[in-house]
Design a protein around this motif. Structure first.
Motif, short mmCIF file in Angstrom:
data_model
loop_
_atom_site.label_atom_id
_atom_site.label_comp_id
_atom_site.label_asym_id
_atom_site.label_seq_id
_atom_site.Cartn_x
_atom_site.Cartn_y
_atom_site.Cartn_z
N LEU A 1 3.06 4.68 -16.36
CA LEU A 1 2.84 3.45 -15.64
C LEU A 1 2.59 3.69 -14.12
O LEU A 1 1.82 3.02 -13.43
N ALA A 2 3.34 4.57 -13.64
CA ALA A 2 3.29 4.78 -12.24
C ALA A 2 2.07 5.66 -11.85
O ALA A 2 1.25 5.22 -10.82
N LEU A 3 1.43 6.61 -12.71
CA LEU A 3 0.25 7.28 -12.53
C LEU A 3 -0.95 6.27 -12.49
O LEU A 3 -1.92 6.67 -11.70
N THR A 4 -0.82 5.24 -13.44
CA THR A 4 -1.86 3.99 -13.63
C THR A 4 -1.85 3.28 -12.36
O THR A 4 -2.93 2.81 -11.69
N SER A 5 -0.72 2.81 -11.92
CA SER A 5 -0.46 1.68 -10.85
C SER A 5 -0.98 2.37 -9.63
O SER A 5 -1.30 1.66 -8.70
N ILE A 6 -0.38 3.59 -9.22
CA ILE A 6 -0.65 4.03 -7.71
C ILE A 6 -2.01 4.30 -7.23
O ILE A 6 -2.35 3.71 -6.20
N PRO A 7 -2.93 4.66 -7.99
CA PRO A 7 -4.45 4.68 -7.48
C PRO A 7 -4.90 3.36 -6.99
O PRO A 7 -5.43 3.12 -5.92
N GLY A 8 -4.42 2.33 -7.95
CA GLY A 8 -5.01 1.05 -7.68
C GLY A 8 -4.30 0.42 -6.11
O GLY A 8 -4.86 -0.30 -5.57
N LEU A 9 -2.82 0.39 -6.46
CA LEU A 9 -2.24 -0.19 -4.97
C LEU A 9 -2.92 0.69 -3.77
O LEU A 9 -2.83 0.06 -2.76
N THR A 10 -3.17 2.08 -4.07
CA THR A 10 -3.51 2.76 -2.63
C THR A 10 -5.04 2.27 -2.20
O THR A 10 -5.26 1.91 -1.10
N PHE A 11 -5.73 1.77 -3.37
CA PHE A 11 -7.09 1.47 -3.13
C PHE A 11 -7.04 -0.07 -2.62
O PHE A 11 -7.97 -0.39 -1.67
N ILE A 12 -6.18 -0.74 -3.01
CA ILE A 12 -5.83 -2.39 -2.28
C ILE A 12 -5.42 -2.07 -0.84
O ILE A 12 -5.71 -2.96 0.23
N LEU A 13 -4.35 -1.28 -0.72
CA LEU A 13 -3.68 -1.45 0.56
C LEU A 13 -4.27 -0.47 1.79
O LEU A 13 -4.07 -1.06 2.90
N LEU A 14 -4.90 0.51 1.31
CA LEU A 14 -5.52 1.44 2.24
C LEU A 14 -6.95 0.86 2.58
O LEU A 14 -7.79 0.78 1.99
N GLN A 15 -6.80 0.55 4.14
CA GLN A 15 -8.25 0.04 4.51
C GLN A 15 -9.09 1.17 5.03
O GLN A 15 -10.47 0.60 5.44
N ASP A 16 -8.84 2.29 5.55
CA ASP A 16 -9.39 3.31 6.29
C ASP A 16 -10.43 3.98 4.83
O ASP A 16 -9.80 4.66 3.95
#
Length: 224
Positions: free
Chosen positions: A72-87
């Motif tokens: 669950l963590a490995l699946t969620s972290i890339p998506g959250l990083t994509f949404i939160l990271l603006q650079d």
């Protein structure tokens, strides 16, 4: 003197009473009881379905809760990083590395632990791709483990598909390749495990047929 007599005719008719018609509604106690029982049964079925859904994703009932949490963590972290990271410069390498780590972990390790399946692709002599599958005994496989693993594959793929459509229709040209790469990785993993699952079921059916034939042969030998 003549007396004039006046004749008065009084026409008195009895007033017709309109009959009171009862509405054609059966408001009996039995009907209320039946409606109440049906409603109560529907609520019990709905509650049972909700409880069953909760039990299917209850990580405390999993045989490998830490592996479920890792998937669950490995699946969620890339998506959250994509949404939160603006650079864009930092988002590309970070998201791709995280998604690649999720792809390899689910394909090579967590798939075996949670559902007893693993897949890979080999090249034959002619240079054609060949899907290879590894299966383990699933007699003691846990239902919660299976739900967590397949949910990570399916919902992860759907998430990146939505991100691709959002960036495409939002004309985010610089961001679009990133969700496309992540979507391709997720879809490939989902396709591989789906093929592996189908191959595993075919092997089980073939094994059952061979055991059935063997049993018939034994019965024939005994009857002789």
């Amino acid at each position: 003197m003549e007396s004039n007599s006046l004749d008065f005719k009084i026409n008195i008719q009895p007033k017709k009473l309109t009959e009171h018609v009862e509405p054609d509604v059966d408001l009996t106690v039995d009907k209320y009881d039946a409606v109440y029982q049906n409603t109560q049964q529907e609520e019990e079925v709905e509650t049972a379905n909700k409880d069953l859904l909760i039990q299917e994703y209850d990580i405390t009932e999993a045989a490998h809760p830490y592996y479920c949490a890792a998937a669950l963590a490995l699946t969620s972290i890339p998506g959250l990083t994509f949404i939160l990271l603006q650079d864009v410069i930092h988002a590309y390498p970070l998201v791709i590395l995280l998604q690649l780590a999720q792809f390899l972990a689910l394909k090579n390790y967590l798939g075996l632990k949670l559902i007893g399946l693993r897949w890979w692709i080999e090249m034959d002599i002619k240079g054609e791709q060949k899907w290879m599958f590894q299966t383990q005994s699933q007699e003691q496989s846990n239902k919660v483990d299976r739900y967590f693993f397949w949910a990570c594959l399916i919902y992860g793929t759907l998430f990146w598909c939505i991100m691709c459509l959002g960036d495409f229709f939002g004309f985010k040209i610089f961001w679009l390749p990133l969700p496309i790469i992540s979507f391709v990785l997720s879809l490939t993993n989902l396709q591989g495990f789906y093929k592996c699952r189908g191959e595993h079921q075919k092997k089980l059916q073939q094994l059952k047929r061979e055991m059935a034939k063997g049993g018939m042969n034994i019965v024939g030998m005994i009857m002789k």
